[in-house]
Scaffold this motif. Sequence first.
Motif, short mmCIF file in Angstrom:
data_model
loop_
_atom_site.label_atom_id
_atom_site.label_comp_id
_atom_site.label_asym_id
_atom_site.label_seq_id
_atom_site.Cartn_x
_atom_site.Cartn_y
_atom_site.Cartn_z
N PRO A 2 36.53 17.93 -31.26
CA PRO A 2 37.57 17.66 -32.24
C PRO A 2 36.98 17.31 -33.61
CG PRO A 2 37.97 16.44 -30.22
CD PRO A 2 36.60 17.00 -30.12
N LEU A 3 37.64 17.82 -34.64
CA LEU A 3 37.24 17.52 -36.02
C LEU A 3 38.48 17.06 -36.77
CD1 LEU A 3 35.42 17.61 -38.55
CD2 LEU A 3 36.07 20.01 -38.78
N VAL A 4 38.41 15.86 -37.35
CA VAL A 4 39.47 15.33 -38.19
C VAL A 4 38.96 15.38 -39.61
CG1 VAL A 4 40.91 13.33 -38.70
CG2 VAL A 4 40.20 13.78 -36.34
N ASP A 5 39.72 16.04 -40.49
CA ASP A 5 39.34 16.21 -41.89
C ASP A 5 40.43 15.58 -42.74
OD1 ASP A 5 38.54 17.10 -44.41
OD2 ASP A 5 38.10 19.12 -43.72
N VAL A 6 40.09 14.50 -43.44
CA VAL A 6 41.06 13.74 -44.24
C VAL A 6 40.67 13.84 -45.70
CG1 VAL A 6 42.03 11.45 -44.66
CG2 VAL A 6 41.36 12.11 -42.34
N THR A 7 41.65 14.11 -46.54
CA THR A 7 41.43 14.12 -47.98
C THR A 7 42.31 13.05 -48.61
OG1 THR A 7 41.00 16.50 -47.91
CG2 THR A 7 41.46 15.54 -50.07
N ILE A 8 41.68 12.14 -49.35
CA ILE A 8 42.40 11.06 -50.02
C ILE A 8 41.86 10.91 -51.43
CG2 ILE A 8 42.93 9.79 -47.90
CD1 ILE A 8 40.63 7.92 -48.52
N THR A 9 42.62 10.21 -52.26
CA THR A 9 42.12 9.95 -53.61
C THR A 9 41.05 8.86 -53.56
OG1 THR A 9 43.88 8.35 -54.03
CG2 THR A 9 44.25 10.62 -54.78
N GLN A 10 40.16 8.90 -54.53
CA GLN A 10 39.11 7.89 -54.61
C GLN A 10 39.73 6.53 -54.93
OE1 GLN A 10 36.57 9.49 -57.69
NE2 GLN A 10 35.11 10.25 -56.19
N GLY A 11 38.99 5.49 -54.57
CA GLY A 11 39.42 4.16 -54.94
C GLY A 11 39.45 3.17 -53.78
N ARG A 12 39.17 3.62 -52.58
CA ARG A 12 39.15 2.70 -51.44
C ARG A 12 37.77 2.06 -51.32
NH1 ARG A 12 43.01 6.62 -51.59
NH2 ARG A 12 44.87 5.95 -50.50
N SER A 13 37.75 0.89 -50.75
CA SER A 13 36.48 0.19 -50.56
C SER A 13 35.73 0.83 -49.39
CB SER A 13 36.73 -1.29 -50.26
OG SER A 13 37.32 -1.43 -48.97
N PRO A 14 34.42 0.60 -49.32
CA PRO A 14 33.66 1.09 -48.17
C PRO A 14 34.21 0.55 -46.86
CG PRO A 14 32.16 0.44 -49.92
CD PRO A 14 33.54 0.00 -50.34
N GLU A 15 34.70 -0.68 -46.86
CA GLU A 15 35.26 -1.27 -45.65
C GLU A 15 36.54 -0.53 -45.23
OE1 GLU A 15 32.62 -3.95 -47.73
OE2 GLU A 15 34.50 -3.10 -48.45
N GLN A 16 37.37 -0.17 -46.19
CA GLN A 16 38.59 0.57 -45.87
C GLN A 16 38.26 1.95 -45.31
OE1 GLN A 16 40.31 0.13 -49.82
NE2 GLN A 16 42.13 -0.78 -48.90
N LEU A 17 37.30 2.62 -45.91
CA LEU A 17 36.90 3.95 -45.43
C LEU A 17 36.32 3.86 -44.02
CD1 LEU A 17 35.33 5.38 -48.69
CD2 LEU A 17 37.56 5.94 -47.71
N ARG A 18 35.52 2.84 -43.78
CA ARG A 18 34.94 2.67 -42.44
C ARG A 18 36.02 2.40 -41.41
NH1 ARG A 18 33.34 3.97 -38.61
NH2 ARG A 18 31.64 3.18 -37.35
N ALA A 19 37.01 1.57 -41.78
CA ALA A 19 38.12 1.28 -40.87
C ALA A 19 38.93 2.53 -40.58
CB ALA A 19 39.01 0.18 -41.46
N LEU A 20 39.14 3.36 -41.60
CA LEU A 20 39.86 4.62 -41.42
C LEU A 20 39.12 5.52 -40.43
CD1 LEU A 20 42.09 6.66 -42.20
CD2 LEU A 20 40.64 7.32 -44.13
N ILE A 21 37.83 5.67 -40.63
CA ILE A 21 37.02 6.50 -39.73
C ILE A 21 37.10 5.95 -38.31
CG2 ILE A 21 34.65 7.16 -39.15
CD1 ILE A 21 34.17 7.25 -42.25
N HIS A 22 36.95 4.65 -38.17
CA HIS A 22 36.99 4.02 -36.84
C HIS A 22 38.31 4.29 -36.12
CE1 HIS A 22 36.39 1.10 -33.67
NE2 HIS A 22 37.55 0.58 -33.98
N ARG A 23 39.42 4.09 -36.83
CA ARG A 23 40.73 4.23 -36.19
C ARG A 23 41.05 5.69 -35.89
NH1 ARG A 23 45.07 0.06 -38.11
NH2 ARG A 23 45.99 0.93 -36.24
N LEU A 24 40.65 6.60 -36.77
CA LEU A 24 40.87 8.02 -36.49
C LEU A 24 40.07 8.45 -35.26
CD1 LEU A 24 40.77 9.47 -40.11
CD2 LEU A 24 42.76 9.39 -38.59
N HIS A 25 38.82 8.03 -35.22
CA HIS A 25 37.96 8.34 -34.08
C HIS A 25 38.58 7.82 -32.79
CE1 HIS A 25 34.56 7.61 -31.31
NE2 HIS A 25 34.13 8.77 -31.79
N ALA A 26 39.00 6.58 -32.79
CA ALA A 26 39.61 5.98 -31.59
C ALA A 26 40.87 6.72 -31.18
CB ALA A 26 39.90 4.50 -31.84
N ALA A 27 41.69 7.11 -32.15
CA ALA A 27 42.94 7.82 -31.84
C ALA A 27 42.66 9.16 -31.17
CB ALA A 27 43.76 8.03 -33.10
#
Length: 68
Positions: A2-27
């Motif tokens: 599986p490959l999840v490809d997300v496009t978002i606007t810049q401006g999130r913190s590294p912690e937010q991006l890491r949390a996004l990756i973690h939750r997408l992976h888990a889902a």
Amino acid sequence: MPLVDVTITQGRSPEQLRALIHRLHAAVVETVDAKPEFVRVIVREVPRTHWATGDVTVEEMLEKKESR
């Protein structure tokens, strides 16, 4: 694989991006029974000046909202 490809606007913190990756992976692991080591997540950040809806960039939308 599986490959999840997300496009978002810049401006999130590294912690937010890491949390996004973690939750997408888990889902993906949970919902399609994929092996964790085979799940791929790509986060693409686009400058707010390079993303538009109805001929208005995200940057312009934010500026307009802030000026109210």
